[in-house]
Enzyme design. Structure first.
Site, short mmCIF file in Angstrom:
data_model
loop_
_atom_site.label_atom_id
_atom_site.label_comp_id
_atom_site.label_asym_id
_atom_site.label_seq_id
_atom_site.Cartn_x
_atom_site.Cartn_y
_atom_site.Cartn_z
CD GLU A 19 -2.97 3.33 8.72
OE1 GLU A 19 -3.04 3.70 7.54
OE2 GLU A 19 -2.68 2.17 9.05
CB THR A 30 -8.45 -1.19 5.20
OG1 THR A 30 -7.17 -1.70 4.84
CG2 THR A 30 -8.63 -1.30 6.70
#
Ligand code: HSE
Length: 306
Positions: A128, A181
């Site tokens: 991530e 994101t």
């Protein structure tokens, strides 16, 4: 065991009020991954089907997460990874998390499970970090643990699996536009007024209580986001119309899935969730952007060995 094949679930992060702390796993949407032991040490991504993503281990979230795990072992062998992507990157339903979590789960199984699923979250978070610049855990945690998860703390890592009511279903619309994101985080304000914070943590507590007591009305009342939704919703075409039609069709609540552009609604029972999906399709047919709609039970297992 020399090879493992996995279903790696899509996930909804934030779940309205729980920015960076709440997430849940889906049952009917996800990637497939095959991981094989090799005599040659290290990690190689040998195949990616369905999306154009880097094969270079250090540039691929699955590779980076796998290397983070292997750095804590003295494995005598290496691994090759094949990824069959059904979740589009930038969709808001945990594409990078599915790959990162799948890689560490599969390798851990092939190593004879030296780590718990909770331990694996920390390795998957490195994927991530590569994808979004921040090692958030709210997608990888439900992908690994299943159900609804709460990231109480990341340092030290303390993730709780929350009870999932048996009739809880999600409807997700994924408009075919990409929201990175990192961009969706960039636009957020770094400070929150105390009054807003009070509303938000009231809802987080209410949602957790509603999940444990299977109080669907309380779950619905708690699906409010006073901090992130007002800012990010402007990036999503017809966001308010989708939310409105979902609620009118009987959804308990609706919000942005992860960093968007996907929008989710939670409902009691599959019938309502499907009705919500149909009403969202009607709205989006007028928008002129391609989309997918998924209706899914909440996946309480996480990764599934195929
Ligand atoms: N909590 C993260 C965010 C999830 O909203 O930025 C990204 O999927």
């Amino acid at each position: 065991m020399n090879q493992i094949e996995l279903f790696c679930p899509a996930t909804i992060a934030n779940v309205s009020c729980g920015f960076d702390v709440l997430g849940l796993a889906l049952d009917s949407v996800g990637d497939r991954m095959v991981i094989r032991k090799t005599a040659e040490k290290g990690v190689r991504i040998t195949k990616i089907v369905g999306q154009t993503l880097p094969l270079d281990t250090h540039k691929n979230v699955a590779g980076v997460a796998a290397l983070a795990l292997l750095s804590k072992t003295d494995s005598a062998f290496g691994f090759e990874i094949e990824i069959y992507k059904n979740i589009k990157p930038g969709s808001g339903i945990g594409s990078s998390a599915a790959s990162s979590a799948g890689a560490v789960f599969g390798i851990n199984e092939l190593l004879g499970r030296p780590f718990s699923n909770h331990d694996l979250i920390a390795f998957a978070m490195e994927g991530e970090r590569l994808a979004s610049g921040v090692a958030h855990a709210d997608n990888v945690a439900p992908a690994l643990l299943g159900g609804v998860t709460l990231v109480r703390s990341t340092a030290p890592l303390d993730v709780l699996k929350i009870h999932t009511p048996s009739e809880l279903y999600a409807t997700v619309i994924h408009p075919q536009i990409e929201v990175k994101t990192s961009d969706a985080r960039e636009i957020l304000r770094s400070a929150v007024p105390l009054k807003t914070a009070i509303q938000q943590w009231g809802n987080v507590g209410g949602l957790i209580s509603g999940l444990y007591t299977e109080d669907y009305d309380l779950i619905g009342r708690s699906l409010e986001d006073h901090i992130v939704e007002p800012i990010r919703s402007i990036l999503i075409p017809a966001y308010n119309a989708v939310k409105e039609t979902s609620l009118k069709s009987g959804a308990l609540g609706a919000g942005i899935s992860g960093s968007g552009p996907s929008i989710f609604a939670l409902s009691k029972g599959m019938e309502v969730a499907e009705k919500v999906g149909d009403s969202i399709k009607k709205v989006y047919d007028k928008v002129g952007i391609d989309y997918d709609v998924h209706v899914s039970k909440i996946n309480t297992e996480g990764m599934k060995i195929l």
